[in-house]
Design an enzyme around this catalytic site. Structure first.
Site, PDB file in Angstrom:
ATOM      1  N   SER A  71      -2.801  11.391 -10.501  1.00  0.00           N
ATOM      2  CA  SER A  71      -3.006  12.402  -9.469  1.00  0.00           C
ATOM      3  C   SER A  71      -4.367  12.236  -8.809  1.00  0.00           C
ATOM      4  CB  SER A  71      -2.832  13.791 -10.089  1.00  0.00           C
ATOM      5  OG  SER A  71      -2.789  14.759  -9.086  1.00  0.00           O
ATOM      6  N   ASP A  89       8.421  14.427  -6.864  1.00  0.00           N
ATOM      7  CA  ASP A  89       7.016  14.816  -6.997  1.00  0.00           C
ATOM      8  C   ASP A  89       6.405  15.134  -5.633  1.00  0.00           C
ATOM      9  OD1 ASP A  89       4.383  15.143  -7.619  1.00  0.00           O
ATOM     10  OD2 ASP A  89       4.177  13.279  -8.733  1.00  0.00           O
TER      11      ASP A  89
END
Length: 540
Positions: free
Chosen positions: A314, A366
């Site tokens: 991330s 996602d």
């Protein structure tokens, strides 16, 4: 969708937001009415005691008052179910009904006060009746506050509030708990920075199975633009690994939210080398630590033949990708593996340049690898267009969404909820927001539309080549991924140019779920045997 105007001011509560609260109040009121009627019918012959006339009168008036309130609430629910989000015309009688409902609070409070006063006087009647009166007074008192707050509070949740996922760009690996010892080893191992009780380092040791001697540097120092990272020797892969943590603190969130673009000063001659400001600042911080503090030099003095590998998840994935670009000149063999990186990271030239040494991994739906300022603006426009052309009431849309979120299924099985003939009109760039605001806000001026002004954020792209782990079959219930099967394929950045709404858009970003999915793909020999990259390139 527009807020109702009551008492000369506009509230954040829309006229179609009262279906579910109204049903809840209706349910309680009907139960209350049935209980009061049952109490009166079963004990009316026992009210020939002193004060029994007062109790009988109280119950009869209570039944009538509850019946009037039930009819009013039922009318509010029925009217709130009419029309569509942007067509409040069929609900124009809602303010009058709310005025009536609010006015009914006055006799209700007065009658409850009288009932309490009569009970306090110590009426000598059947105890069951007296207890029943006390219960009705208590129940009525308890229902006033939530009903008033729900129907009159200016801070009520509006239908316009679309949960926008709050920019939580990931987490690091979960910390192991249980029998871990958090003894301080600062005297034994001085390469750990910012971990006073050594708990984080103990978790890393337990998770990775590495030895103390394998760690070159561990930093848990965490500030805005300054991310925790570790430098470790992977003897099995013969690599010096720099791993960068994802978002876990408020400081990390502020780094995420610094979404402006800024130029990168690179050794390579790349035009338009622009990147996400917050992540670029974080990458520069780690770069200075690795180079100026001699951390990488120390690592390669121990293992000079090893190669340099950068990894992160991330926010950490974005920082690892930018750090790899910065280190490319000094370490030409550098490789970076970005797990669930944010989309809004690199300019187009930097995106193409990074394909030579960066690989990104994205799981399913996602949202983070699809998240950028321009994509958020696109999502806003698409939502406003759909809302403006919806021909279904809000409560039906919410019910369909809850069913899909809880029990899964294919989104294609649900109606698009657009009026006939409007599908082609949705391609018009200014439809949606302007028409929506024009319909819903009488005082709207076209000069107020943000669509008339160019965005200050240029489009940014994800790093490197992208491997997409796609779930095979239906999406299933929310969070049920243990039986899910995935296949790996090379994807183009354009596949992530729009934000997808689904029950797994957030859970697919969690590192534990990503790890399980990746392990399942690796274990399945038919999923991705060789994974040849674009142009015949094979990833190691």
């Amino acid at each position: 969708m527009p807020g109702m105007v009551l008492f000369g001011r506009r509230w954040s509560l829309a006229s179609d937001d009262l279906v579910f609260p109204g049903f809840f109040e209706l349910f309680l009121r009907v139960l209350w009415w049935i209980a009061s009627l049952t109490l009166y019918l079963m004990h009316r012959r026992k009210l020939d005691c002193p004060g029994g006339v007062l109790l009988s009168t109280y119950l009869i008036v209570l039944l009538v008052l509850l019946a009037v309130i039930i009819c009013t609430v039922l009318a509010i629910v029925c009217v709130s179910m009419r029309g569509t989000i942007c067509n409040p015309g069929p609900r124009k009688s809602m303010p009058k009904l709310l005025y009536i409902r609010l006015a009914l609070f006055i006799p209700e409070m007065v009658w409850a006060s009288l009932g309490a006063a009569w009970v306090v006087k110590g009426i000598q009647c059947d105890k069951t009746v007296v207890i029943g009166i006390i219960v009705t007074v208590i129940v009525r008192t308890q229902t006033w506050c939530p009903v008033i707050l729900r129907q009159a509070s200016p801070f009520s949740t509006s239908s316009r509030t679309i949960s926008a996922t709050a920019w939580s760009l990931g987490r690091s690996s979960p910390t192991l708990q249980g029998s871990l010892s958090c003894r301080s080893r600062e005297t034994e191992y001085d390469a750990v920075e910012g971990d006073q009780h050594n708990c984080h380092f103990s978790s890393i040791l337990r998770t990775t199975g590495l030895q103390y001697r394998d760690f070159i540097h561990i930093s848990f120092h965490d500030k805005v633009y300054e991310l925790p990272f570790i430098v470790v020797l992977d003897h099995r892969k013969e690599a010096v690994v720099v791993a960068i943590r994802g978002t876990m603190s408020l400081q990390d969130v502020l780094t995420d939210l610094s979404a402006e673009s800024e130029n990168l000063e690179l050794d390579a001659e790349i035009q338009d080398s622009v990147a996400h400001k917050g992540i670029a600042q974080a990458a520069r911080y780690i770069y200075r630590r690795l180079i100026n503090d001699g951390i990488l030099s120390q690592a390669f003095s121990v293992a000079p033949e090893y190669r340099l590998v950068l990894v992160g998840h991330s926010l950490g994935a974005g920082a690892a990708a930018l750090l790899a670009i910065m280190l490319r000149g000094a370490y030409p063999q550098v490789r970076a593996y970005a797990f669930s990186p944010p989309r809004g990271l690199l300019s187009k030239p930097l995106h193409e340049y990074s394909k030579n040494f960066i690989v990104s991994l994205v799981l399913g739906m996602d949202v983070i690898p699809r998240l950028s300022v321009t994509n958020m603006e696109d999502l806003k426009r698409r939502l406003l267009r759909v809302i403006a052309n919806s021909n279904k009431p809000k409560y039906k849309i919410l019910l369909h969404g809850c069913w899909y979120g809880l029990f899964g299924g294919s989104p294609d099985n649900f109606p698009t909820e657009l009026e006939e003939g409007t599908q082609g009109a949705l391609t018009q760039p200014l439809l949606g927001e302007q028409s929506l605001l024009t319909r819903c806000s009488p005082g709207y001026s076209s000069s107020d539309s943000p669509l008339d002004s160019p965005t200050k954020y240029p489009p940014l792209y994800p790093p490197g080549r992208i491997i997409h782990l796609e779930e095979e079959g239906g999406s299933g219930r929310l969070g049920c991924c243990s039986a899910a099967r995935y296949r790996a394929r090379w994807a183009h950045e354009a596949d992530f140019s729009k934000i997808l709404i689904g029950p797994k858009m957030l859970t697919d970003h969690m590192p534990d779920i990503l790890t399980r999915a990746l392990d399942r793909v690796v274990a399945d020999t038919t999923a991705c045997a060789s994974c040849p990259g674009p142009g015949g390139v094979t990833v190691d």
